[in-house]
Design a protein around this motif. Structure first.
Motif, PDB file in Angstrom:
ATOM      1  N   PRO A  83       0.837  -1.200   0.000  1.00  0.00           N
ATOM      2  CA  PRO A  83       0.000   0.000   0.000  1.00  0.00           C
ATOM      3  C   PRO A  83       0.874   1.253   0.000  1.00  0.00           C
ATOM      4  N   PRO A  84       0.326   2.404  -0.394  1.00  0.00           N
ATOM      5  CA  PRO A  84       1.146   3.596  -0.609  1.00  0.00           C
ATOM      6  C   PRO A  84       1.871   4.140   0.617  1.00  0.00           C
ATOM      7  N   SER A 104      -5.626   3.297  -9.663  1.00  0.00           N
ATOM      8  CA  SER A 104      -5.695   3.233 -11.126  1.00  0.00           C
ATOM      9  C   SER A 104      -5.239   1.879 -11.677  1.00  0.00           C
ATOM     10  N   ILE A 105      -4.599   1.077 -10.835  1.00  0.00           N
ATOM     11  CA  ILE A 105      -4.136  -0.238 -11.272  1.00  0.00           C
ATOM     12  C   ILE A 105      -5.324  -1.190 -11.285  1.00  0.00           C
ATOM     13  N   PRO A 106      -5.624  -1.834 -12.416  1.00  0.00           N
ATOM     14  CA  PRO A 106      -6.767  -2.755 -12.475  1.00  0.00           C
ATOM     15  C   PRO A 106      -6.637  -3.876 -11.448  1.00  0.00           C
ATOM     16  N   ALA A 107      -7.726  -4.188 -10.777  1.00  0.00           N
ATOM     17  CA  ALA A 107      -7.695  -5.227  -9.745  1.00  0.00           C
ATOM     18  C   ALA A 107      -7.228  -6.564 -10.308  1.00  0.00           C
ATOM     19  N   ALA A 108      -7.624  -6.878 -11.544  1.00  0.00           N
ATOM     20  CA  ALA A 108      -7.252  -8.168 -12.141  1.00  0.00           C
ATOM     21  C   ALA A 108      -5.738  -8.312 -12.271  1.00  0.00           C
ATOM     22  N   SER A 109      -5.037  -7.191 -12.493  1.00  0.00           N
ATOM     23  CA  SER A 109      -3.589  -7.266 -12.682  1.00  0.00           C
ATOM     24  C   SER A 109      -2.855  -7.557 -11.375  1.00  0.00           C
ATOM     25  N   ASP A 133      -8.371  -1.559   7.668  1.00  0.00           N
ATOM     26  CA  ASP A 133      -9.374  -0.504   7.494  1.00  0.00           C
ATOM     27  C   ASP A 133      -9.203   0.320   6.217  1.00  0.00           C
ATOM     28  N   GLY A 134      -8.379  -0.180   5.307  1.00  0.00           N
ATOM     29  CA  GLY A 134      -8.231   0.522   4.035  1.00  0.00           C
ATOM     30  C   GLY A 134      -7.389   1.775   4.100  1.00  0.00           C
ATOM     31  N   SER A 135      -6.749   2.035   5.225  1.00  0.00           N
ATOM     32  CA  SER A 135      -5.904   3.233   5.339  1.00  0.00           C
ATOM     33  C   SER A 135      -4.586   3.013   4.598  1.00  0.00           C
ATOM     34  N   GLY A 136      -3.715   4.026   4.640  1.00  0.00           N
ATOM     35  CA  GLY A 136      -2.514   4.017   3.807  1.00  0.00           C
ATOM     36  C   GLY A 136      -1.548   2.885   4.055  1.00  0.00           C
ATOM     37  N   THR A 137      -1.538   2.310   5.260  1.00  0.00           N
ATOM     38  CA  THR A 137      -0.622   1.199   5.541  1.00  0.00           C
ATOM     39  C   THR A 137      -1.228  -0.154   5.198  1.00  0.00           C
ATOM     40  N   GLN A 138      -2.515  -0.153   4.833  1.00  0.00           N
ATOM     41  CA  GLN A 138      -3.193  -1.425   4.537  1.00  0.00           C
ATOM     42  C   GLN A 138      -3.730  -1.494   3.107  1.00  0.00           C
ATOM     43  N   GLY A 139      -4.006  -0.345   2.529  1.00  0.00           N
ATOM     44  CA  GLY A 139      -4.388  -0.304   1.128  1.00  0.00           C
ATOM     45  C   GLY A 139      -5.830  -0.697   0.857  1.00  0.00           C
ATOM     46  N   LEU A 143      -6.277  -5.124  -3.028  1.00  0.00           N
ATOM     47  CA  LEU A 143      -4.871  -5.472  -2.818  1.00  0.00           C
ATOM     48  C   LEU A 143      -4.732  -6.617  -1.826  1.00  0.00           C
ATOM     49  N   THR A 144      -5.606  -6.673  -0.834  1.00  0.00           N
ATOM     50  CA  THR A 144      -5.491  -7.693   0.205  1.00  0.00           C
ATOM     51  C   THR A 144      -6.308  -8.948  -0.092  1.00  0.00           C
ATOM     52  N   LEU A 145      -7.023  -8.956  -1.204  1.00  0.00           N
ATOM     53  CA  LEU A 145      -7.843 -10.120  -1.535  1.00  0.00           C
ATOM     54  C   LEU A 145      -7.371 -10.884  -2.776  1.00  0.00           C
ATOM     55  N   VAL A 146      -6.740 -10.185  -3.728  1.00  0.00           N
ATOM     56  CA  VAL A 146      -6.393 -10.832  -4.996  1.00  0.00           C
ATOM     57  C   VAL A 146      -5.096 -11.640  -4.935  1.00  0.00           C
ATOM     58  N   PRO A 147      -3.971 -11.075  -4.485  1.00  0.00           N
ATOM     59  CA  PRO A 147      -2.732 -11.867  -4.452  1.00  0.00           C
ATOM     60  C   PRO A 147      -2.853 -13.077  -3.523  1.00  0.00           C
ATOM     61  N   ASP A 148      -2.035 -14.092  -3.784  1.00  0.00           N
ATOM     62  CA  ASP A 148      -2.177 -15.374  -3.097  1.00  0.00           C
ATOM     63  C   ASP A 148      -1.481 -15.429  -1.743  1.00  0.00           C
ATOM     64  N   VAL A 149      -0.563 -14.503  -1.473  1.00  0.00           N
ATOM     65  CA  VAL A 149       0.179 -14.504  -0.208  1.00  0.00           C
ATOM     66  C   VAL A 149       0.073 -13.120   0.435  1.00  0.00           C
ATOM     67  N   HIS A 150      -0.258 -13.100   1.717  1.00  0.00           N
ATOM     68  CA  HIS A 150      -0.366 -11.844   2.453  1.00  0.00           C
ATOM     69  C   HIS A 150       0.572 -11.900   3.654  1.00  0.00           C
TER      70      HIS A 150
END
Length: 210
Positions: A83-84, A104-109, A133-139, A143-150
Motif C-alpha cells: 500500500p502507498p 488506477s491499477i486494475p484489480a485483475a492485474s 481498514d483501508g488506510s494508507g498502511t493497509q491499502g 490489494l489484500t484479496l487478490v494476491p495469493d500470499v499476504h
C-alpha cells in the motif's frame, strides 16, 4: 361482530393493563474490556492465528525488515505489492521488485503479484482476528484479496484482548476487512479448500519491544 384479529388485540390490551411492562435497565457488563499481561495477550493471538493455519513470526522494531524478507523468501516472492503509506524500511532487506499500489491499477492485474505486505489497524487476541481498514498502511481491499500470499505486520500496540476493545479502535466509515487465517471454505464433502475468497497463505509478523 368482532373479528379474530380484534379479539387477539383486545386480549393483549387487557393483559398489558393487568401487568404493565417493566422497563429494566440494560446491563452492559459484557462491554468491559479484558486486560491481560503483554506476554499473555500476544501469546493468545499467536495461538489463535496458528490454530487458523496462519504462519506467525516474531520480530522487534529493528528486525522487521529481516523478518519480512525471510517470510517473502519462504514463498519465493519476486514481485511484491504494498500500500502507498507502508513503511518502506519494512522491505529494506528485500531484493525483489516492489509495486506501490494505486487505485488506477486494475484489480485483475494484482494477480501477477507473488505477495503483498501490509500493516494492520488492530488485532483481537481472543478471536485471532486482524482488522484492516483501508488506510494508507493497509491499502484498498482488492490489494489484500487478490494476491495469493499476504504478509501482515502487526505491532504490539495494535493488539488488544477482546472484540469490544478492537471495535472501539475502528472508524465505522472505513471499509473494514476482518482476517482470521488464510482464506478457506469447505466443499460439499466438507473438504477444506483454501484461497477461495482471498490469500491462500497468511504470514503474520508480530512486532514487540526489543
Amino acid at each position: 361482530m368482532s373479528t379474530a384479529r380484534e379479539d387477539i388485540l383486545d386480549r393483549i390490551k387487557d393483559a398489558l393493563r393487568i401487568a404493565p411492562p417493566v422497563v429494566e435497565p440494560v446491563v452492559r457488563d459484557y462491554d468491559a474490556e479484558i486486560e491481560l499481561p503483554d506476554a499473555e495477550r500476544i501469546d493468545l493471538l499467536i495461538d489463535r492465528l496458528e490454530d487458523y493455519k496462519a504462519e506467525v513470526r516474531r520480530a522487534t522494531p529493528s528486525t522487521i525488515g529481516a523478518e519480512v524478507a525471510s517470510a517473502l523468501a519462504s514463498v519465493q516472492a519476486s514481485r511484491v505489492g504494498i500500500p502507498p503509506a507502508l513503511d518502506r524500511s519494512w522491505l529494506g532487506d528485500y531484493a525483489g521488485e516492489v509495486q506501490v499500489d494505486d487505485a488506477s491499477i486494475p484489480a485483475a492485474s494484482l494477480d501477477s503479484l507473488d505477495a503483498i505486505v501490509t500493516g494492520a489497524a488492530v488485532a483481537c487476541s481472543i478471536s485471532g482476528t486482524i482488522f484492516l481498514d483501508g488506510s494508507g498502511t493497509q491499502g484498498r481491499r482488492a490489494l489484500t484479496l487478490v494476491p495469493d500470499v499476504h504478509v501482515c505486520v502487526v505491532r504490539d500496540a495494535e493488539i488488544v484482548v477482546d472484540m469490544p476493545a478492537a471495535i472501539r479502535r475502528l472508524v465505522p466509515e472505513r471499509p473494514i476487512t476482518m482476517i482470521a487465517g488464510p482464506s478457506a471454505t469447505s466443499d460439499i464433502e466438507l473438504q477444506r479448500v483454501e484461497g477461495v475468497h482471498g490469500p491462500r497463505t497468511l504470514i503474520v509478523v508480530i512486532v514487540s519491544a526489543e
